[in-house]
Design a protein around this motif. Structure first.
Motif, mmCIF file in Angstrom:
data_model
loop_
_atom_site.group_PDB
_atom_site.id
_atom_site.type_symbol
_atom_site.label_atom_id
_atom_site.label_comp_id
_atom_site.label_asym_id
_atom_site.label_seq_id
_atom_site.Cartn_x
_atom_site.Cartn_y
_atom_site.Cartn_z
ATOM 1 N N GLN A 233 -2.841 -6.090 -4.158
ATOM 2 C CA GLN A 233 -3.045 -7.307 -3.367
ATOM 3 C C GLN A 233 -2.236 -8.476 -3.902
ATOM 4 N N TYR B 238 -3.067 0.640 -3.905
ATOM 5 C CA TYR B 238 -2.758 -0.598 -3.210
ATOM 6 C C TYR B 238 -2.698 -1.742 -4.206
ATOM 7 N N LEU C 107 -5.129 6.840 1.485
ATOM 8 C CA LEU C 107 -4.674 5.776 0.594
ATOM 9 C C LEU C 107 -4.533 6.273 -0.836
ATOM 10 N N PHE D 167 2.077 -0.812 14.224
ATOM 11 C CA PHE D 167 0.865 -1.546 14.603
ATOM 12 C C PHE D 167 0.921 -1.925 16.074
ATOM 13 N N ASN E 191 -8.414 -5.439 2.620
ATOM 14 C CA ASN E 191 -7.603 -5.020 3.760
ATOM 15 C C ASN E 191 -7.078 -3.614 3.598
ATOM 16 N N GLN F 84 -8.144 -1.305 14.299
ATOM 17 C CA GLN F 84 -6.715 -1.450 14.569
ATOM 18 C C GLN F 84 -6.207 -0.138 15.173
ATOM 19 N N TYR G 221 0.837 -1.200 0.000
ATOM 20 C CA TYR G 221 0.000 0.000 0.000
ATOM 21 C C TYR G 221 0.874 1.254 0.000
ATOM 22 N N SER H 188 1.106 -6.030 4.113
ATOM 23 C CA SER H 188 0.413 -6.913 5.044
ATOM 24 C C SER H 188 0.228 -8.275 4.401
ATOM 25 N N PHE I 206 4.798 -0.753 8.284
ATOM 26 C CA PHE I 206 5.122 0.444 7.522
ATOM 27 C C PHE I 206 6.623 0.585 7.334
ATOM 28 N N GLY J 254 -2.544 -9.923 4.441
ATOM 29 C CA GLY J 254 -3.845 -9.991 3.810
ATOM 30 C C GLY J 254 -4.934 -9.512 4.737
ATOM 31 N N GLN J 255 -6.167 -9.898 4.424
ATOM 32 C CA GLN J 255 -7.337 -9.396 5.139
ATOM 33 C C GLN J 255 -7.224 -9.629 6.643
ATOM 34 N N GLY J 256 -7.432 -8.536 7.388
ATOM 35 C CA GLY J 256 -7.429 -8.633 8.837
ATOM 36 C C GLY J 256 -6.058 -8.569 9.472
ATOM 37 N N ASP J 257 -5.031 -8.457 8.684
ATOM 38 C CA ASP J 257 -3.675 -8.415 9.218
ATOM 39 C C ASP J 257 -3.232 -6.971 9.413
ATOM 40 N N GLY J 258 -2.481 -6.699 10.493
ATOM 41 C CA GLY J 258 -1.946 -5.367 10.693
ATOM 42 C C GLY J 258 -0.905 -5.030 9.650
ATOM 43 N N TYR J 259 -0.698 -3.727 9.459
ATOM 44 C CA TYR J 259 0.272 -3.272 8.480
ATOM 45 C C TYR J 259 1.656 -3.147 9.110
ATOM 46 N N TYR K 172 -2.597 2.158 15.951
ATOM 47 C CA TYR K 172 -1.197 2.383 15.592
ATOM 48 C C TYR K 172 -0.639 3.543 16.409
#
Lengths: 112, 110
Positions: free
Chosen positions: A50, A48, A45, B45, B96, B33, A33, A94, A103, A96-101, B35
């Motif tokens: 995927q 992004y 944003l 995070f 996401n 979430q 992202y 990340s 940076f 994928g879905q639901g996962d923290g980023y 941060y």
């Protein structure tokens, strides 16, 4: 150690020039992202991706372009069409879905 | 996309005092979430909450997700100078993609 590397840390651009910001990750993350951060605002944003060879526009894609030719790399080009490019640019990844980023440390772009 | 509102925008506390930031949405969220971004740094995070009424703790930090999944809070007990920074909440949408709040800036006087 795994992580995300952004370069350069500081970048100065003359008006009318295109510049490319680098983002490389060795976390084996599928999703990557690009966000823009302006003072007093949250992160917005830009683009992004995927999966390799696929990417989507975010909320403020105008004046920006990206590519995703390799899983590890997601470079962002700030074109001359971007009217107000001075900002702090953050790349993230990340699983994928639901996962923290995770940076990167960011690139501060200034138009001079 | 839909925004999440964070309050307060800024808080300056004496070291040792508690601190709370709130994140509010007009619609139900699938998750929240949190941060932390240190001055001059990048967001890191902290945690994700997904269940209605969920409460999670990390040392002096307590995170809550409301029963209706429309609000969340981050509470820091007995702040320290190492807690300074901006705290962001964010929720994920399809793909996401994270939508971030504007953040709460915390300053701690020693």
């Amino acid at each position: 150690d795994g992580g995300i590397t952004q370069s350069p840390k500081y970048l100065f651009r003359k008006e009318g020039q295109n510049v490319t910001l680098s983002c490389e990750q060795n976390l084996n993350h599928d999703a990557m992202y690009w966000y823009r951060q302006d003072p007093g605002q949250g992160l917005r944003l830009i683009y992004y991706s995927q999966i390799v060879n696929d990417f989507q526009k975010g909320d403020i894609a105008e004046g920006y372009s990206v590519s995703r030719e390799k899983k590890e790399s997601f470079p962002l080009t700030v074109t001359s069409a971007q009217k107000n490019p001075t900002a702090f640019y953050l790349c993230a990844s990340s699983r994928g879905q639901g996962d923290g980023y995770t940076f990167g440390s960011g690139t501060r772009l200034t138009v001079v | 996309g839909q925004q999440v509102m964070q309050i307060p925008q800024y808080q300056h506390v004496q070291e040792g005092e508690d601190f709370t930031t709130y994140c509010n949405s007009s619609t139900t969220l699938s998750n929240i979430q949190w941060y932390k971004q240190r001055p001059g740094g990048h967001p890191v995070f902290l945690i994700q909450l997904v269940k209605s009424g969920e409460v999670k703790k990390q040392k002096r930090l307590t995170f809550q997700f409301g029963e209706a999944k429309k609000n969340s809070s981050l509470h820091i007990t007995a702040t320290q100078t190492t807690d300074v920074g901006t705290y962001f909440c964010a929720y994920s949408t399809n793909g996401n993609k994270l939508v971030f709040g504007a953040g709460t800036i915390l300053r701690v006087k020693s």
